[in-house]
Scaffold this active site. Sequence first.
Site, mmCIF file in Angstrom:
data_model
loop_
_atom_site.group_PDB
_atom_site.id
_atom_site.type_symbol
_atom_site.label_atom_id
_atom_site.label_comp_id
_atom_site.label_asym_id
_atom_site.label_seq_id
_atom_site.Cartn_x
_atom_site.Cartn_y
_atom_site.Cartn_z
ATOM 1 C CG ASP A 9 -1.830 1.152 1.337
ATOM 2 O OD1 ASP A 9 -1.713 2.033 0.481
ATOM 3 O OD2 ASP A 9 -2.660 1.193 2.262
ATOM 4 C CB THR A 20 -1.988 5.967 -1.874
ATOM 5 O OG1 THR A 20 -2.059 4.545 -1.831
ATOM 6 C CG2 THR A 20 -3.112 6.539 -1.050
ATOM 7 C CB THR A 21 0.652 3.048 -5.595
ATOM 8 O OG1 THR A 21 0.460 2.414 -4.333
ATOM 9 C CG2 THR A 21 1.988 2.632 -6.157
ATOM 10 C CG ASP A 44 -6.917 0.923 -0.026
ATOM 11 O OD1 ASP A 44 -6.965 1.918 0.713
ATOM 12 O OD2 ASP A 44 -5.856 0.453 -0.470
#
Length: 545
Positions: free
Chosen positions: A60, A93-94, A391
Amino acid sequence: MQYPVMVMNTNMEREQGRKAQISNIQAAKVIADIIRTCLGPRAMLKMLLDPMGGIVMTNDGNAILREVEVAHPAAKSMIELSRTQDEEVGDGTTSVIILAGEVLSSALPFIERNIHPITIIAAYKKALENALLIMKDISIEVDIHNKEEMMRIIKSTIGTKFVSRWSDLMCGLAYDAVKCVNKELDGKREVDIKRYARVEKIPGGEIDESRVLDGVMVNKDVTHPKMRRRIENPRIILLDCPLEYKKGESQTNVEVTDEAHWSRLLEIEEEQIKELCDHIIRLKPDLVFTEKGVSDLAQHFLMKHNITAIRRARKTDNHRISRATGATIVNRAEDLKESDVGTGCGLFEVRKIGDEYFTFLEKCEDPKACTILLRGPSKDVLQEIDRNLQDAMCVARNVMFEPRLCPGGGATEMALAVRLAEQAKTISGVEQWPYKAVAEALEVIPRTLVQNCGGNAIKTLTQLRAKHVSAENFSWGIDGESGKIVDMHEYGVWEPHAVKAQTIKTAIESACLLLRVDDIVSGLARKDAGSAPPNMEDAPQEGER
C-alpha cells in the site's frame, strides 16, 4: 565619490533557480521509484521497520510512505500527496506518486533548455483541464443499487492487494458495511465509514470467518459477575456521566471530628448514588452503557432490578451504539426520558473469543452503524487485510457519491495520453511541448503495469497505443497478471471516476507547485548563537556600498 553600481547577475540567478528545480525533480523521482514496483496485481511487497522495532509488510503506497524518513523538502511534499489522496478518496495512493514523479521528470528537458517554469506550468494546467473533460467523456454511469455491478467494481480495487485470494468475501464485507452506514439527511447523502464502520481485528480463526455484524461489537465485559450476559430485545440507555458519588471540586477538605459525622458522610454518598440509580430504574432498562465509571454501590442497586451495566465505553463506541439501537446519549441521569431509551437491538450477548470478552449488540432493525469482525492467523496479516478493506470501502463510498466509472488497467491513462497528444498539435508556440509531455507522462501507469508483471513494455505499449488511435477503443488496457492488452469492458476492471480525477488533479497540480520553487533556503537557526544567518555573512554591511 561615486558608489559602484551593483549589477544583478541574471544568469547566476537563473542558474540558482535551475539548480533548485532540478534538485526537486530528482527528489520526486526517487520517491516515485521507491513505490513503482507496488502497482498492479503482481506488485511486490516492501518490508518496513518502524521506530518501535516492529515489522510491516505491505504494498500500500500510503502505508509505505508513512514510514519512510526523508530530509528533502520536495520529497516530504510528495509524501504528503499520498496522504491527501488517502484522506480524500482512500485509493490511488501509489498511482498519484508515480504520476507526479513522471510529470515532474517530463519538465526537466524544458528547464535545461531555459524555458521559463511559468510557461511549462501554463501548459500543464491546460492539459489538466482538457484531461478532466476527456475523462468525463470516456466514463460510464453505474447503478449503485445493483449488487453484482458494485461487487465487480470493488473487486478491481482488491485485485492488486494481498487479500485478492479472498476477494469475494472482502468485497462482500466492504459493500455491506458501506450500505449499512449509508444515510440520507435533508436530501444529502452521508457515508461516514471512519466513524460508524469500525473494524475489530481478533487474531485466531480463519479469514473466512470474517463478517459484518448487523449491529455493534465492543471489547467489554459486564461490571458484575451476576449480571445477565444474554438479553433478547433489550431496552438500552447510553450515559456520558459517572454512576459514582460526586467528588468535591479541587482542593476540597473535609474535617471530621465526630464518628456520627463520618457515618452521615457515607450515608449522603449512598443517598446520592441511590437517587442516580432510581432515575435509571424508573425507565425499566435492561442494559446501561456509560463512558465513565460505575461504583460498587451503583452495581448493587442496578443488579437488584436485573439491569446489566457496562462501564468505560469509548466515546466512539457509544456513538455507534446510539446509531445502531436508536438510543440517545444523555449527560445527566436526571434528564433521562422514555424517548432516550434504545429499543432497536434484537440481541445483547457477551461472548468469549480467545482470552477476551466481547459485547455483541446484534439483530438491529435498521443499524446505521456496524462493526466488521476480522479473523486471521496473525496480527501482521490482520493489519494488511484491514488496510486493503479500508481501500475497498472507500471505493464503494466514492461510487455511491459519484456513480461514474472509468476503465482500469491503465486504459484511462492511455486514452488520455493519445487524445492529449492529438490536441497538442492544435496548440501554437512553446506551450505545445510541455502539453505533449503531460500526454507522454500519463503512459507511465500502463508501462509500470507491464514492467511489474515481467512483460515487454515497448512492444505492449505500441500495441496499446495503436488500439487507442480509434476513439471507440478507449476501454483497452493492460491485464496486470499476464502483461497482455485486453478490453476492460470484457475483463471487468473499472475504477471510480472520483479516484481517477483526484489522482490526475493532485499529480499535475503538485508538479506545478514544485516547478514554481526557484530556491531552497534553510529556515533553521544556526547552533552557535550570535553568528549571522548563513546567507548574510558575506553580504555588504550598511555604508559599505
